[in-house]
Design an enzyme around this catalytic site. Structure first.
Site, short mmCIF file in Angstrom:
data_model
loop_
_atom_site.label_atom_id
_atom_site.label_comp_id
_atom_site.label_asym_id
_atom_site.label_seq_id
_atom_site.Cartn_x
_atom_site.Cartn_y
_atom_site.Cartn_z
N CYS A 1 0.78 -1.20 0.09
CA CYS A 1 -0.18 0.01 -0.10
C CYS A 1 0.79 1.36 -0.01
O CYS A 1 0.94 2.08 -0.98
CB CYS A 1 -0.89 0.05 1.21
N1 SAJ Z 1 7.60 2.13 8.46
C1 SAJ Z 1 8.81 2.76 8.87
N2 SAJ Z 1 8.83 3.79 9.78
C2 SAJ Z 1 7.55 3.64 10.39
C3 SAJ Z 1 6.40 3.20 10.21
C4 SAJ Z 1 6.49 2.10 9.24
O1 SAJ Z 1 9.81 2.48 8.20
O2 SAJ Z 1 7.73 4.87 11.56
C5 SAJ Z 1 7.74 0.97 7.26
C6 SAJ Z 1 7.29 -0.39 7.61
O3 SAJ Z 1 8.40 -1.13 8.25
C7 SAJ Z 1 6.85 -1.13 6.38
C8 SAJ Z 1 6.13 0.29 5.71
O4 SAJ Z 1 6.71 1.67 6.42
O5 SAJ Z 1 7.77 -1.36 5.76
C9 SAJ Z 1 4.54 0.26 5.84
O6 SAJ Z 1 4.37 -0.20 7.09
P1 SAJ Z 1 3.04 0.61 7.88
O7 SAJ Z 1 2.62 -0.18 8.93
O8 SAJ Z 1 3.00 2.25 8.08
O9 SAJ Z 1 1.83 0.62 6.91
P2 SAJ Z 1 1.06 -0.93 6.14
O10 SAJ Z 1 1.69 -0.92 4.74
O11 SAJ Z 1 1.36 -2.04 6.99
O12 SAJ Z 1 -0.22 -0.29 6.09
C10 SAJ Z 1 -1.53 -1.29 6.09
C11 SAJ Z 1 -2.29 -1.24 4.72
N3 SAJ Z 1 -3.22 -2.39 4.84
C12 SAJ Z 1 -2.85 -3.49 4.50
O13 SAJ Z 1 -1.64 -3.91 3.94
C13 SAJ Z 1 -3.84 -4.46 4.36
C14 SAJ Z 1 -2.90 -0.10 4.53
O14 SAJ Z 1 -3.74 -0.09 3.49
C15 SAJ Z 1 -3.37 0.58 5.89
O15 SAJ Z 1 -4.02 1.79 5.54
C16 SAJ Z 1 -2.74 0.40 7.08
O16 SAJ Z 1 -2.14 -0.92 7.24
C17 SAJ Z 1 -3.36 1.05 8.11
O17 SAJ Z 1 -4.65 1.28 7.80
O18 SAJ Z 1 -2.81 1.04 9.13
#
Ligand code: SAJ
Length: 422
Positions: free
Chosen positions: A264
C-alpha cells in the site's frame, strides 16, 4: 436499516483485506460468499486453512458453515451486498494497474441484480468508482446506479499484525454514488463496524484513504532523510526521534528504517501523482517522499560496506546474515519489502547472503530459503537486522564478538563498538 440486512454478503478478493472482512461478516451471522481467483486459496479456505496471519485457522473454522469460498461468481446474485477487495498494484511503469479491479467489476456487472449494493474497498485514485466502476456495472447489467442498485467506496483500514484496533473498533468511511447509496453502504458496514462515517462522495472517500497512507509515507520519508543527515553529522537519529517524541502534542512518532514496504504505502503515492497529472498538478512533495524512501536500501548497503570496512573486510566474499525479510515486523508479506533490495545489492557486490525469517519460508527470485537463526549467525562477518520480528532476542544476537548493523533500533545498547545503527 432494514432488519436482517444484509442477510448475505459476497466478498471478492480473499487476501489481507477481504478475508478478515468476510470472516467478520460471517461472525456477525451473515451468510458470506467468498470469491477468489486462486484455486489454492479457495481449496485451503474450504479445508479450514487460513493463508492470512490475521485470521488464525481456529477463527476461520468457527465460521466455515457461513463462509462459502469459491472461484465462481455465478452465485453473486444471492448476495445483498458485493464488496470488492482485489489488489490495485502498480505496473512496470509505476502507474496504476487496475487489471484485477476491471476483471472483478466485469464479473459483478455480469451477475448484478436490482436491489444489490456494490462497494469498492481496494485502494485507488479518486474518481475510480464514478468513472470506472459505475459505468462498467451499468453497461454490463443495463441497470441504473443509484436507482436500480447502490454503489459506494469504502477504504480498508486493515493493518496487518495490529491487535489494538480491529475492523469493529476502527471507524469506517463510506462514500456513496448517491445519498441513498451512501445510506445503503452504511447499513451494510454497521453489521461489522461500530462507527460508520458517511462522506459526500466516493471521491472524498477514495482520496481520504490516499491521504491516510501518503501521510505515513511522507513522515517516514522525513525521518529517513534525517537518518541520512544524522549519519553524516555523527548523531544518533533514534536519540533525536526519542527526544522529539517526548512532545505530548503537535508531533507524531515515526521511525527510520531500511525503506518502506508493503503493497500500500509504496504504491499509493504513485496512484495520487498519476491522477493529479490529469489536473495539470504535480504532487512534488508526495513524489519526493517516495524517492527518499526508495533511497534507503542503498543507504543501508553503504552502512553495511562501512561496517565491514572497519573490520578490514570487503563485501565480496563476506558472509552476511539478514534477520527478517518481510516488509514489517511479525508479518509474512514480502511485497515491496526493502529487504529484497538490500539482499540483491549485497549479492551483486559479491557477498554470501543468508537470511532468517520464519514468516517467509523462501525467496524464490533470490534462490534463498529461510534458515535457523544459529545457522545464519554462525561465521557471519556481519549481521544485519532488517525486519525486527518479535521472536528474536536481539540483545543476545548483539554479542561483543559479533558485528551487527541494526536498521531498526532494536538492540538496546547502541553504543557498543560491535553495534552499528542506521
Ligand atoms: N515504516 C517505517 N517507519 C515507521 C512506520 C512504518 O519505516 O515509522 C515502514 C514499515 O516497516 C513498512 C512500511 O513502512 O515497511 C509500511 O508499514 P505501515 O505499518 O506504515 O503500513 P502498512 O503498509 O502495513 O499499512 C497497512 C495497509 N493495509 C494492508 O496492507 C492490508 C494500509 O492500506 C492500511 O491503511 C494501513 O495498514 C493501516 O490502516 O494501518
Amino acid at each position: 436499516m432494514a432488519p436482517g440486512f444484509p442477510a448475505s454478503v459476497a466478498v471478492i478478493g480473499l487476501g489481507y483485506v477481504g478475508l478478515p472482512l468476510a470472516v467478520a461478516f460471517a461472525e456477525a451471522g451473515v451468510s458470506v460468499l467468498g470469491v477468489d481467483r486462486s484455486e489454492a486459496v479457495v481449496a485451503g479456505l474450504r479445508a479450514g486453512r487460513s493463508h492470512i496471519e490475521d485470521v488464525p485457522a481456529e477463527r476461520l473454522g468457527a465460521v466455515l458453515e457461513r463462509l462459502d469460498a469459491t472461484t465462481s461468481t455465478e452465485r453473486l446474485p444471492q448476495a445483498d451486498a458485493v464488496l470488492i477487495c482485489v489488489p490495485t498494484p502498480l505496473n512496470a511503469n509505476r502507474e496504476p494497474d487496475l487489471t484485477a479491479l476491471t476483471a472483478a467489476s466485469d464479473a459483478v456487472a455480469g451477475q448484478l441484480r436490482a436491489g444489490q449494493t456494490v462497494v469498492l474497498e481496494s485502494t485507488t485514485y479518486p474518481g475510480t468508482t464514478r468513472e470506472q466502476l459505475v459505468p462498467t456495472l451499468e453497461r454490463g447489467s443495463g441497470l441504473v446506479a443509484g436507482t436500480d442498485f447502490h454503489v459506494a467506496y469504502s477504504p480498508e483500514r486493515i493493518d496487518p499484525g495490529r491487535t489494538d484496533f480491529t475492523l469493529a473498533t476502527t471507524p469506517k468511511t463510506v462514500g456513496g454514488y448517491t445519498d441513498a447509496c451512501g445510506a445503503a453502504a452504511r447499513d451494510v458496514y454497521a453489521t461489522v463496524c461500530e462507527d460508520v462515517r458517511v462522506v459526500s462522495s466516493p471521491d472524498v472517500a477514495e482520496l481520504s484513504k490516499l491521504l491516510e497512507n501518503v501521510f505515513r509515507s511522507v513522515n517516514i520519508a522525513l525521518v529517513n532523510e534525517l537518518a541520512m543527515l544524522c549519519d553524516r553529522m555523527g548523531l544518533d537519529i533514534r536519540e533525536v526521534v526519542d527526544a522529539a517524541a517526548s512532545k505530548p502534542y503537535g508531533f507524531m512518532r515515526f521511525d527510520p528504517g531500511p525503506g518502506m514496504g508493503g503493497h500500500c504505502l509504496p504504491v499509493d503515492p504513485f496512484y495520487l501523482a498519476w491522477r493529479a497529472r490529469e489536473f495539470d498538478f504535480s504532487t512534488e512533495f508526495v513524489e519526493l517522499a517516495g524517492k527518499i524512501n526508495q533511497q534507503m536500501p542503498y543507504h543501508c548497503v553503504q552502512r553495511a560496506e562501512r561496517a565491514l570496512n572497519d573490520q578490514g573486510k570487503a563485501v565480496r566474499g563476506s558472509r552476511i546474515a539478514i534477520l527478517g525479510v518481510a516488509y514489517k515486523r511479525d508479518v509474512g508479506d514480502i511485497r515491496e519489502s526493502p529487504a529484497l533490495k538490500i539482499v540483491a545489492l549485497l549479492r551483486a557486490l559479491g557477498a554470501d547472503v543468508r537470511y532468517h525469517d520464519p514468516h517467509v519460508e523462501a525467496l524464490p527470485e533470490l534462490e534463498l530459503r529461510h534458515e535457523p537463526l544459529d545457522r545464519v549467525l554462525a561465521d557471519a562477518d556481519l549481521t544485519v537486522i532488517v525486519t525486527p520480528h518479535s521472536h528474536v532476542d536481539y540483545d543476545a544476537v548483539a554479542t561483543d564478538d559479533r558485528i551487527v548493523l541494526d536498521l531498526r533500533g532494536v538492540v538496546a545498547d547502541r553504543r557498543r563498538p560491535s553495534v552499528y545503527s542506521l
